[in-house]
Design a protein around this motif. Structure first.
Motif, PDB file in Angstrom:
ATOM      1  N   ILE A 227       0.902  -0.700  -0.111  1.00  0.00           N
ATOM      2  CA  ILE A 227      -0.009   0.279   0.178  1.00  0.00           C
ATOM      3  C   ILE A 227       0.949   1.064  -0.524  1.00  0.00           C
ATOM      4  O   ILE A 227       1.852   1.369   0.904  1.00  0.00           O
ATOM      5  N   PRO A 228       1.380   1.541  -1.050  1.00  0.00           N
ATOM      6  CA  PRO A 228       2.009   3.358  -1.008  1.00  0.00           C
ATOM      7  C   PRO A 228       1.483   4.700   0.243  1.00  0.00           C
ATOM      8  O   PRO A 228       3.242   4.632   1.115  1.00  0.00           O
ATOM      9  N   LEU A 229       0.752   4.325   0.120  1.00  0.00           N
ATOM     10  CA  LEU A 229       0.919   5.334   1.147  1.00  0.00           C
ATOM     11  C   LEU A 229       1.536   4.961   2.798  1.00  0.00           C
ATOM     12  O   LEU A 229       1.776   5.203   3.296  1.00  0.00           O
ATOM     13  N   ALA A 230       1.275   3.663   3.152  1.00  0.00           N
ATOM     14  CA  ALA A 230       2.011   3.224   4.352  1.00  0.00           C
ATOM     15  C   ALA A 230       2.818   2.671   4.275  1.00  0.00           C
ATOM     16  O   ALA A 230       3.834   3.204   4.601  1.00  0.00           O
ATOM     17  N   GLN A 231       3.807   2.213   3.294  1.00  0.00           N
ATOM     18  CA  GLN A 231       4.954   2.182   2.582  1.00  0.00           C
ATOM     19  C   GLN A 231       5.745   3.538   2.461  1.00  0.00           C
ATOM     20  O   GLN A 231       6.790   3.880   3.880  1.00  0.00           O
ATOM     21  N   LEU A 232       4.962   4.873   2.534  1.00  0.00           N
ATOM     22  CA  LEU A 232       5.267   5.452   3.175  1.00  0.00           C
ATOM     23  C   LEU A 232       6.184   6.060   4.385  1.00  0.00           C
ATOM     24  O   LEU A 232       6.430   7.116   4.825  1.00  0.00           O
ATOM     25  N   ILE A 233       5.193   6.211   4.890  1.00  0.00           N
ATOM     26  CA  ILE A 233       4.744   6.630   6.284  1.00  0.00           C
ATOM     27  C   ILE A 233       5.499   6.059   7.008  1.00  0.00           C
ATOM     28  O   ILE A 233       6.079   6.474   7.610  1.00  0.00           O
ATOM     29  N   LEU A 234       6.098   5.098   6.578  1.00  0.00           N
ATOM     30  CA  LEU A 234       6.988   3.839   7.101  1.00  0.00           C
ATOM     31  C   LEU A 234       8.501   4.252   7.089  1.00  0.00           C
ATOM     32  O   LEU A 234       9.028   4.542   7.995  1.00  0.00           O
ATOM     33  N   LEU A 235       8.333   4.598   5.551  1.00  0.00           N
ATOM     34  CA  LEU A 235       9.845   5.117   5.453  1.00  0.00           C
ATOM     35  C   LEU A 235      10.426   6.890   6.263  1.00  0.00           C
ATOM     36  O   LEU A 235      11.740   7.191   6.676  1.00  0.00           O
ATOM     37  N   ILE A 236       8.537   7.227   6.157  1.00  0.00           N
ATOM     38  CA  ILE A 236       9.210   8.994   6.829  1.00  0.00           C
ATOM     39  C   ILE A 236       9.457   9.228   8.429  1.00  0.00           C
ATOM     40  O   ILE A 236       9.832   9.564   9.221  1.00  0.00           O
ATOM     41  N   SER A 237       8.787   7.606   8.821  1.00  0.00           N
ATOM     42  CA  SER A 237       8.991   7.111  10.484  1.00  0.00           C
ATOM     43  C   SER A 237      10.889   6.984  10.684  1.00  0.00           C
ATOM     44  O   SER A 237      11.055   7.006  11.812  1.00  0.00           O
ATOM     45  N   GLN A 238      10.702   6.311   9.934  1.00  0.00           N
ATOM     46  CA  GLN A 238      12.827   6.533  10.135  1.00  0.00           C
ATOM     47  C   GLN A 238      13.840   7.264  10.097  1.00  0.00           C
ATOM     48  O   GLN A 238      14.799   7.085   9.493  1.00  0.00           O
ATOM     49  N   ILE A 239      13.301   8.771   9.592  1.00  0.00           N
ATOM     50  CA  ILE A 239      14.209  10.092   9.200  1.00  0.00           C
ATOM     51  C   ILE A 239      13.981  10.087  10.843  1.00  0.00           C
ATOM     52  O   ILE A 239      13.649  10.376  11.353  1.00  0.00           O
ATOM     53  N   PRO A 240      15.638  10.134  11.457  1.00  0.00           N
ATOM     54  CA  PRO A 240      16.054  10.936  12.539  1.00  0.00           C
ATOM     55  C   PRO A 240      15.661  12.667  12.782  1.00  0.00           C
ATOM     56  O   PRO A 240      15.374  12.952  11.757  1.00  0.00           O
ATOM     57  N   GLY A 241      14.572  11.841  14.243  1.00  0.00           N
ATOM     58  CA  GLY A 241      14.400  13.871  14.076  1.00  0.00           C
ATOM     59  C   GLY A 241      12.943  13.848  14.060  1.00  0.00           C
ATOM     60  O   GLY A 241      12.206  14.822  14.954  1.00  0.00           O
ATOM     61  N   ILE A 242      12.109  12.761  13.626  1.00  0.00           N
ATOM     62  CA  ILE A 242      10.390  13.012  13.508  1.00  0.00           C
ATOM     63  C   ILE A 242       9.324  12.722  14.593  1.00  0.00           C
ATOM     64  O   ILE A 242       9.957  11.808  15.279  1.00  0.00           O
ATOM     65  N   GLU A 243       8.918  13.074  15.101  1.00  0.00           N
ATOM     66  CA  GLU A 243       8.340  13.263  16.256  1.00  0.00           C
ATOM     67  C   GLU A 243       6.908  12.873  15.702  1.00  0.00           C
ATOM     68  O   GLU A 243       6.116  12.379  16.265  1.00  0.00           O
ATOM     69  N   ARG A 244       6.274  13.928  14.759  1.00  0.00           N
ATOM     70  CA  ARG A 244       4.892  12.974  14.875  1.00  0.00           C
ATOM     71  C   ARG A 244       4.113  12.869  12.760  1.00  0.00           C
ATOM     72  O   ARG A 244       5.552  14.018  11.967  1.00  0.00           O
ATOM     73  N   ILE A 245       3.697  12.094  12.578  1.00  0.00           N
ATOM     74  CA  ILE A 245       3.345  11.779  11.213  1.00  0.00           C
ATOM     75  C   ILE A 245       2.085  11.816  11.276  1.00  0.00           C
ATOM     76  O   ILE A 245       1.347  10.962  12.300  1.00  0.00           O
ATOM     77  N   ARG A 246       1.080  13.309  10.790  1.00  0.00           N
ATOM     78  CA  ARG A 246      -0.576  13.588  11.003  1.00  0.00           C
ATOM     79  C   ARG A 246      -0.697  13.443   9.480  1.00  0.00           C
ATOM     80  O   ARG A 246       0.011  13.852   7.919  1.00  0.00           O
ATOM     81  N   LEU A 247      -2.100  12.978   9.138  1.00  0.00           N
ATOM     82  CA  LEU A 247      -2.459  12.598   7.990  1.00  0.00           C
ATOM     83  C   LEU A 247      -3.961  13.686   7.090  1.00  0.00           C
ATOM     84  O   LEU A 247      -4.313  14.014   7.923  1.00  0.00           O
ATOM     85  N   GLY A 248      -3.433  14.350   5.905  1.00  0.00           N
ATOM     86  CA  GLY A 248      -4.502  15.187   5.589  1.00  0.00           C
ATOM     87  C   GLY A 248      -5.938  14.043   5.432  1.00  0.00           C
ATOM     88  O   GLY A 248      -6.137  12.737   6.217  1.00  0.00           O
ATOM     89  N   SER A 249      -6.606  14.991   4.757  1.00  0.00           N
ATOM     90  CA  SER A 249      -8.055  13.947   4.372  1.00  0.00           C
ATOM     91  C   SER A 249      -8.272  13.150   3.558  1.00  0.00           C
ATOM     92  O   SER A 249      -7.668  12.596   3.118  1.00  0.00           O
ATOM     93  N   LEU A 250      -8.672  11.811   4.392  1.00  0.00           N
ATOM     94  CA  LEU A 250      -8.253  10.711   3.561  1.00  0.00           C
ATOM     95  C   LEU A 250     -10.322  10.363   3.245  1.00  0.00           C
ATOM     96  O   LEU A 250     -11.160  10.465   3.941  1.00  0.00           O
ATOM     97  N   GLU A 251     -10.241   8.907   2.096  1.00  0.00           N
ATOM     98  CA  GLU A 251     -11.724   8.646   1.654  1.00  0.00           C
ATOM     99  C   GLU A 251     -11.751   7.280   2.607  1.00  0.00           C
ATOM    100  O   GLU A 251     -10.430   6.748   3.012  1.00  0.00           O
ATOM    101  N   PRO A 252     -13.030   7.051   3.288  1.00  0.00           N
ATOM    102  CA  PRO A 252     -12.996   5.947   3.772  1.00  0.00           C
ATOM    103  C   PRO A 252     -12.591   4.127   2.891  1.00  0.00           C
ATOM    104  O   PRO A 252     -12.345   3.234   3.925  1.00  0.00           O
TER     105      PRO A 252
END
Length: 454
Positions: A227-252
């Protein structure tokens, strides 16, 4: 003496991101950035066309800038340009007309205008654009939180919405480019990143390796392993200094067991979900071309509750959609109560030329729309208070963002992971720090008062 440039953003967070990128381009070209209310050599108005009111506001701001400095270069860019190209080309107050997917050319066009003094235009058939326009931000006006645009365009064609016609089809930004920008911003001290786009649930569905043999207008649901969006979130979480990842508007449709299982394992992921609803009536949803039922929406909420503690659900609801009966509106009222949203943005349906809904029979009077809007807002405010009150006595992590003077006293204010606004009274400067604090009471209706814990 440096030339000066001023910017104004109308509309969504995607426009905000794009304006920040254009501001950075002008700074790199040697311009001094000034406030939009000041005299400037160049005014750039990033326009909106989501409603007829947005169109009018866009025109007003363009003319206001020209009136402020008749000698200035006035540049209209963005969504309203795509919808009203010919009108703007005929408008003597506008010197430069730039459509979507061409904002990266804005500085070149301004410089060219200085030389030729002839109106500059760059508007393409957005529906034929298939490449994501690479824009980058160096800094943002906010100091703690950065909005990151990850995609553009929409394939949904909801019957009330003009956006697919002015933003084009889904175009996703490369993961490496996103990660590079976020890495750069974390080094400058940004701690929270909000992934935004026109339809971020579609992120990556246009990447060759993720294309499914399915109707492009269907919800994302069954790529069990990638799932591309999930993969992206996982990769971002590995960047040093990231404290929070929040999403904009989602479709169900993107809320599946696989997606939720993936993101729930990310420590920095914020359990704040803006799940677009629009109506709690199945018959209205069908007329809106929303492609889900109220029951399906409810099931997505229940799935998120299985994986997250006290997730915050926010949404948008349109009242007075063409043909909406009293019974259909009551279905929406019953449904929002069933979900228990922490916040609802209520919109009275506004007819938008160029959409299917504008020509539907059963247009609702403004009086009825007003009554329904007020009734839903009352319920929404009650639910919001109930959700906030459920945090009384709990210890929350607050990212301190700003100082606010309230009743003669200065408070340091920020948000918790569920995007509730919280304040502390502390002599120590805690700006851009995450602090643990116990919720004790209300400072204002929309702000919870907290005490720092050690």
């Amino acid at each position: 003496m440096k030339k000066t440039a001023a910017f104004l953003t109308l509309g969504c967070k995607v426009n905000t991101y794009e304006t920040e990128a254009m501001r950075g381009m002008f700074e790199a070209a040697g311009y001094e950035i000034v406030d939009f209310k000041e005299l400037a050599d160049v005014y750039v108005i990033n326009t909106c066309t989501v409603t007829n009111i947005a169109d009018r506001k866009s025109r007003q701001m363009l003319h206001q800038a020209k009136k402020r400095n008749p000698k200035a270069i006035i540049a209209a860019v963005g969504c309203y340009v795509q919808a009203a190209e010919q009108e703007l080309l005929a408008d003597s107050a506008v010197d430069i007309v730039v459509g979507n997917n061409k904002k990266s050319d804005i500085v070149t066009m301004v410089e060219r205008f200085y030389m030729s003094k002839h109106k500059e235009e760059l508007v393409t058939d957005i529906n034929r654009e298939n490449e994501y326009e690479e824009l980058h931000v160096i800094t943002t006006m906010e100091k703690t939180r950065a909005f990151i645009k990850i995609q553009d365009g929409c394939n949904r064609f909801c019957s009330y919405c003009i956006i697919p016609y002015v933003r084009g089809r889904v175009r996703s930004r490369g993961m490496d480019d996103i990660l590079s920008e976020i890495t750069s911003l974390t080094k400058k001290g940004y701690k929270e990143f909000v992934l935004t786009g026109i339809h971020i649930s579609s992120y990556g569905t246009d990447f060759t390796e993720f294309i499914h043999e399915k109707d492009g207008n269907e919800d994302i649901d069954d790529d069990k392993t990638r799932i591309p969006l999930a993969q992206l979130i996982l990769l971002i979480s590995q960047i040093p200094g990231i404290e929070r990842i929040r999403l904009g508007s989602l479709e169900p449709g993107i809320i599946t067991e696989d997606f939720v299982n993936a993101v729930s394992g990310v420590e920095q992921f914020c359990p704040h979900f803006h799940l677009s609803l629009q109506s709690g009536s199945d018959t209205v949803l069908k007329r809106m071309n929303r492609k889900y039922t109220a029951r399906e929406y409810f099931d997505k909420v229940e799935l998120l509750k299985k994986f997250f503690e006290q997730p915050a659900f926010t949404t948008d609801v349109i009242v007075g959609f063409p043909g909406e009966t009293h019974e259909e509106f009551e279905e929406t009222l019953d449904f929002v109560k069933k979900i228990g949203f922490s916040q609802i943005h209520v919109f009275k349906y506004s007819k938008r030329a160029g959409t299917k809904a504008a020509n539907m029979s059963g247009q609702i009077s403004e009086e009825i729309k007003g009554i329904r809007s007020n009734k839903l807002i009352t319920i929404a405010n009650k639910m919001s208070k109930e959700y906030k009150s459920s945090f009384m006595g709990k210890i929350e992590k607050i990212l301190i963002e700003e100082d606010l003077m309230i009743d003669g006293r200065t408070y340091q204010v920020g948000h918790n992971e569920r995007y509730l606004k919280m304040a502390i009274n502390c002599d120590e400067n805690l700006s851009n720090q995450i602090v643990n604090a116990k919720v004790t009471s209300y400072l204002k209706d929309d702000i919870l008062l907290c005490e720092i814990t050690h």
